[in-house]
Write an enzyme that holds these catalytic residues in place. Structure first.
Site, PDB file in Angstrom:
ATOM      1  N   THR A  39      75.708   8.810  20.643  1.00 44.88           N
ATOM      2  CA  THR A  39      74.921   9.033  19.433  1.00 44.88           C
ATOM      3  C   THR A  39      75.765   9.730  18.381  1.00 44.88           C
ATOM      4  OG1 THR A  39      74.064  11.142  20.249  1.00 44.88           O
ATOM      5  CG2 THR A  39      72.710   9.178  20.641  1.00 44.88           C
ATOM      6  N   ASN A  41      75.251  12.414  15.671  1.00 43.89           N
ATOM      7  CA  ASN A  41      74.311  13.441  15.230  1.00 43.89           C
ATOM      8  C   ASN A  41      74.465  13.652  13.729  1.00 43.89           C
ATOM      9  OD1 ASN A  41      74.609  13.806  18.139  1.00 43.89           O
ATOM     10  ND2 ASN A  41      73.359  15.600  17.839  1.00 43.89           N
ATOM     11  N   GLU A 118      69.584  12.174  16.067  1.00 42.18           N
ATOM     12  CA  GLU A 118      70.691  11.475  16.712  1.00 42.18           C
ATOM     13  C   GLU A 118      70.521   9.976  16.513  1.00 42.18           C
ATOM     14  OE1 GLU A 118      71.542  13.527  20.769  1.00 42.18           O
ATOM     15  OE2 GLU A 118      69.370  13.632  20.401  1.00 42.18           O
TER      16      GLU A 118
END
Length: 182
Positions: A39, A41, A118
């Site tokens: 992911t 962020n 995310e």
């Protein structure tokens, strides 16, 4: 809590689309290392903070962040993270608008103390791009944030979220937003 059915309107409904550009920040490093689902962020700005916690879908595009050299930052756990600001990505990675799913919330499985946003970009990249800029458009909501008894159950639900997002974003009224980020 049981996963509710995903109901998708024919077109994005208010407050969508939500369009924003943010620099990718370091998170906890669990998406890649523990879940196999990396992911990016991003800061939780007011517009995202006002949304219910849960899983969302949309489109995103990566831009190198103007930076002369690599830098290092620390994750919340104290681990060093190399920020290359997207400078190692190939032209295709940077010229493509990618489908994405976004989690906004507290990650109850991990007992986070800080609300996080995310973005999982639905693509396999050859290198990380911490510090790059990410322009994104959120088009809708898949489900609320849930807690899980096992990591395997969490991964299975994330994979279902990804599949649902890919199907939704093929629809004409959602696919057209891909071109707004080109």
């Amino acid at each position: 809590m049981t996963r509710p059915e995903t109901i998708v309107p024919e077109t994005p409904q208010p407050p969508y689309p939500i369009r924003h550009k943010s620099q990718i920040i370091s998170g906890f490093g669990r998406g890649s290392s523990e879940l196999g689902i990396p992911t990016a962020n991003i800061p939780v700005h007011d517009e995202l903070n006002n949304l219910p916690t849960g899983i969302y879908y949309g489109w995103c595009k990566i831009y190198p962040h103007p930076q002369e050299s690599d830098t290092t930052d620390k994750r919340p756990d104290g681990q060093d993270v190399l920020f290359n600001h997207g400078n190692n990505l190939c032209k295709t990675d940077l010229s493509t608008v990618w489908p994405m799913v976004m989690s906004i919330g507290w990650n109850p499985f991990y007992h986070n103390k800080t609300k996080a946003a995310e973005i999982h970009i639905i693509n396999k990249f050859s290198s990380n791009f911490y510090g790059a800029d990410l322009e994104y458009v959120v088009l809708g909501y898949i489900r609320p944030e849930l807690n899980y008894t096992t990591k395997e159950a969490l991964i299975k639900d994330i994979e279902l979220d990804i599949s649902i997002a890919k199907d939704i974003l093929k629809r004409e009224e959602y696919a057209k937003y891909e071109h707004e980020l080109e």
